[in-house]
Write an enzyme that holds these catalytic residues in place. Sequence first.
Site, PDB file in Angstrom:
ATOM      1  CG  ASP A  25       4.832  10.717   9.454  1.00 20.60           C
ATOM      2  OD1 ASP A  25       4.366  11.769   8.985  1.00 20.60           O
ATOM      3  OD2 ASP A  25       4.194   9.651   9.507  1.00 20.60           O
TER       4      ASP A  25
ATOM      5  CE  LYS B 242      -0.136  11.470  10.565  1.00 21.29           C
ATOM      6  NZ  LYS B 242      -0.544  11.654   9.178  1.00 21.29           N
TER       7      LYS B 242
ATOM      8  N   GLY C 195       2.105   3.108   6.857  1.00 18.92           N
ATOM      9  CA  GLY C 195       2.809   2.192   7.738  1.00 18.92           C
ATOM     10  C   GLY C 195       3.117   0.829   7.132  1.00 18.92           C
TER      11      GLY C 195
ATOM     12  NE  ARG D  88      -0.880   3.750 -12.795  1.00 16.35           N
ATOM     13  CZ  ARG D  88      -0.327   4.374 -13.843  1.00 16.35           C
ATOM     14  NH1 ARG D  88      -1.017   5.245 -14.554  1.00 16.35           N
ATOM     15  NH2 ARG D  88       0.925   4.120 -14.172  1.00 16.35           N
TER      16      ARG D  88
ATOM     17  N   GLY E  79       3.159   4.616   2.142  1.00 15.08           N
ATOM     18  CA  GLY E  79       3.886   3.487   1.547  1.00 15.08           C
ATOM     19  C   GLY E  79       5.167   3.873   0.845  1.00 15.08           C
TER      20      GLY E  79
ATOM     21  N   GLY F  60       6.197   8.724   5.806  1.00 15.53           N
ATOM     22  CA  GLY F  60       5.876   8.460   7.206  1.00 15.53           C
ATOM     23  C   GLY F  60       6.913   7.567   7.831  1.00 15.53           C
ATOM     24  CB  SER F  61       6.737   4.004   8.715  1.00 22.57           C
ATOM     25  OG  SER F  61       5.414   4.258   9.124  1.00 22.57           O
TER      26      SER F  61
END
Lengths: 191, 295
Positions: free
Chosen positions: B25, B82, B154, B166, B215, B236-237
């Site tokens: 990101d 996005k 996030g 999983r 995550g 992402g973050s």
Amino acid sequence: MNIGVLALQGDFIEHVGVLQTIGVMPRLVRLPGDLSGLDGLIIPGGESTTIGKLAEAFGLIHPLREFSKTHAIWGTCAGAIFLSKDVHRDQPLLHLMDITVERNAFGRQVDSFEIDLPVPFFEDGQDHPYHAIFIRAPIIKSVAGEAKTLLTLPDGRIVAAQQGKLLATSFHPELTPDPRFHQYFSALARS
Amino acid sequence: MEQLVATFKVKKGLAQMLKGGVIMDVVTADHAKIAEDAGAVAVMALERVPADIRADGGVARMSDPELIIQIMDAVSIPVMAKCRIGHFVEAQILESLGVDYIDESEVLTPADEAHHIYKHNFKVPFVCGCRNLGEALRRIGEGAAMIRTKGEAGTGDIVEAVRHARSVLGEIRRLQNMAEEELMSFAKEIGAPFELVKETRELGRLPVVNFAAGGIATPADAALMMQLGVDGVFVGSGIFKSGEPAKRADAIVKATTHYQDPKILAEISRNLGEPMVGRQVTDIPESDLISTRGW
């Protein structure tokens, strides 16, 4: 016949899949030591900037150049870019083939395409064209020295070249079940 | 010799080229350059990273086309952007800009609470999130050419990414052990198109590339997801909310290649500076969860 597939990033598993259909059990190459005992190496499709950077970071550039002196190497798309001597931008390259390459030469992803190409150097290549898949593909802008043009699009743009045991294709034979390019390369590696 | 464009094979093919790679990101052209230099296989152009979207609240929409164009001009790698779930006009706009992939993303505020975009109608390929096999196959049925497990965007907490990977991979293993006569009721149970259930069983994997997302904050997180069996990772973050983004980005790229080599992982995990602060998913009220968006 021991063929390796460079497994730093990209669609290396797809190459493994096609090689297995022609009876070759390939080995994945991530570190310089993995090259020993191989007859040939395939550099897969992927992002050439990522593959080049990882090859540099893990000390593969020099061993690959040494390997090329006596063994066959085939680069598909990103792999072809990595084999070239110039792409008109700053990124790690092997500088092995006397070809210059233009990245993303057809445009962006919406311009990616499939096409049937006659391949004169395959035994049945005129009657049974090869279905080639081009994804954000490069083209080979110029071919010099020992390098020879192998294949062009109908408009004359070069999409495959060979220099001794080094082979570059700007499309992805690993994305089709047709094994003729993999057979061609394994013959080259055996020679 | 006719050229065929925008076929499903070509759409899916770009995702195959991204395998074993990291999609990052980025919110500015400078970030995009840092990501490309670190070895990202693609960037996701957006105005705010998910951690900021979460903190700011309000409605999250498609980014300003100006920003996306600046990022497309700055890098040579593929650029994704996005749109909101179900917002097919945002998708039309992104397609006209020439982005390489559209993420119909739960990270933005959904525009339609019952329907996703019919993605087969577009030339540009789409990636969509999922939490389980049924959701993945519904998205592929609508035309998604790439899937990512959702995780909880996030947060910097890997637990949901693991749960979703999983779930998808476990259900595929279960599917492979089923008798043929059990497939129809399984398709009904998970709400998935029967033909795609059959195809998944034959392939032993999703019919399209499957990345992990939501995550991932460390090289070890990326390697964990790879060892669980995904094809690559979205971060992402985790990068630009950390102390030293360039270093961390570089390490996560290396970890995604050498995910099976703990010695290399140990080496590249050294001295990376502060990771993103993170927020434990179990502390987030249910109404604030992002991954539950999507139908």
